[in-house]
Design a protein around this motif. Structure first.
Motif, short mmCIF file in Angstrom:
data_model
loop_
_atom_site.label_atom_id
_atom_site.label_comp_id
_atom_site.label_asym_id
_atom_site.label_seq_id
_atom_site.Cartn_x
_atom_site.Cartn_y
_atom_site.Cartn_z
N SER A 35 0.72 -1.22 -0.11
CA SER A 35 -0.17 0.04 -0.12
C SER A 35 0.79 1.41 0.04
O SER A 35 0.61 2.14 -1.07
N ALA A 36 1.60 1.42 1.00
CA ALA A 36 2.61 2.68 1.09
C ALA A 36 3.20 2.98 -0.29
O ALA A 36 3.34 4.13 -0.66
N LYS A 37 3.91 1.96 -0.56
CA LYS A 37 4.62 2.14 -1.70
C LYS A 37 3.99 2.43 -3.10
O LYS A 37 4.13 3.26 -3.86
N ALA A 38 2.79 1.56 -3.21
CA ALA A 38 1.91 1.87 -4.42
C ALA A 38 1.34 3.40 -4.25
O ALA A 38 1.34 3.95 -5.35
N GLU A 39 0.84 3.86 -3.17
CA GLU A 39 0.54 5.10 -3.17
C GLU A 39 1.56 6.29 -3.36
O GLU A 39 1.30 7.24 -3.94
N GLN A 40 2.98 5.89 -3.07
CA GLN A 40 4.01 6.80 -3.17
C GLN A 40 4.33 6.75 -4.66
O GLN A 40 4.42 7.96 -5.11
N PHE A 41 4.55 5.87 -5.32
CA PHE A 41 4.68 5.90 -6.77
C PHE A 41 3.56 6.25 -7.54
O PHE A 41 3.85 7.13 -8.54
N ALA A 42 2.46 6.25 -7.17
CA ALA A 42 1.11 6.61 -8.05
C ALA A 42 1.05 8.19 -7.73
O ALA A 42 0.97 8.76 -8.83
N THR A 43 1.35 8.73 -6.64
CA THR A 43 1.65 10.09 -6.43
C THR A 43 2.82 10.61 -7.45
O THR A 43 2.56 11.74 -8.04
N GLU A 44 3.78 10.07 -7.35
CA GLU A 44 4.87 10.42 -8.37
C GLU A 44 4.36 10.23 -9.74
O GLU A 44 4.87 11.43 -10.52
N VAL A 45 3.77 9.44 -10.15
CA VAL A 45 3.43 9.43 -11.64
C VAL A 45 2.46 10.56 -11.88
O VAL A 45 2.55 11.30 -12.75
N MET A 46 1.54 10.78 -10.91
CA MET A 46 0.45 11.86 -11.01
C MET A 46 1.30 13.38 -11.13
O MET A 46 0.78 14.36 -11.62
N THR A 47 2.31 13.39 -10.49
CA THR A 47 3.01 14.78 -10.44
C THR A 47 3.55 14.98 -11.93
O THR A 47 3.98 16.15 -12.39
#
Length: 133
Positions: A35-47
């Motif tokens: 979860s934490a890593k998925a959210e971190q990378f998803a946020t990076e993709v969004m930026t």
């Protein structure tokens, strides 16, 4: 282990403009349930990109990691921004909503939602995303 191919990563990068490692990481972590890593990378993709495919990818990653509120918000934003796009309306949004239902421990509801996606499986819209909802 998640079966993420180089072709899948390239397709996603081409669609979203995100870096190869961020796309692969978001897909892999979401598929593995980190979860934490998925959210971190998803946020990076969004930026890096706020296109429809980036929104969908991030929404899937959030849904699969259990961040239902963020996944719902992105799915709603996706549906609102692309009201006439059939790939968004018939594939991406229902797949995100089904992933949300899986996170909520409602597999029957997820299956009902995914029935609407079945006729479009051969479009190839979701082919670059592991769809093991």
């Amino acid at each position: 282990m998640a079966n993420i191919t180089a072709s899948m990563v390239k397709d996603l990068r081409d669609k979203t403009g995100a870096g190869m490692m961020d796309c692969k990481a978001a897909l892999t972590e979401a598929a593995l349930g980190n979860s934490a890593k998925a959210e971190q990378f998803a946020t990076e993709v969004m930026t890096q990109s706020a296109g429809k495919d980036s929104l969908a990818l991030a929404a899937l990653a959030y849904a699969r990691s259990g961040d239902i509120q963020r996944a719902r918000a992105l799915a709603g934003e996706l549906a609102k921004q692309y009201p006439t796009n059939p790939a968004v309306q018939k594939c991406w949004v229902p797949t995100v909503r089904a992933s949300i239902e899986i996170s909520r421990n409602n597999p029957a509801q997820a299956i009902d939602i995914l029935r609407s996606v079945a006729p479009y499986e051969l479009w190839g819209v979701l082919s670059s995303i592991p769809m093991s909802v």
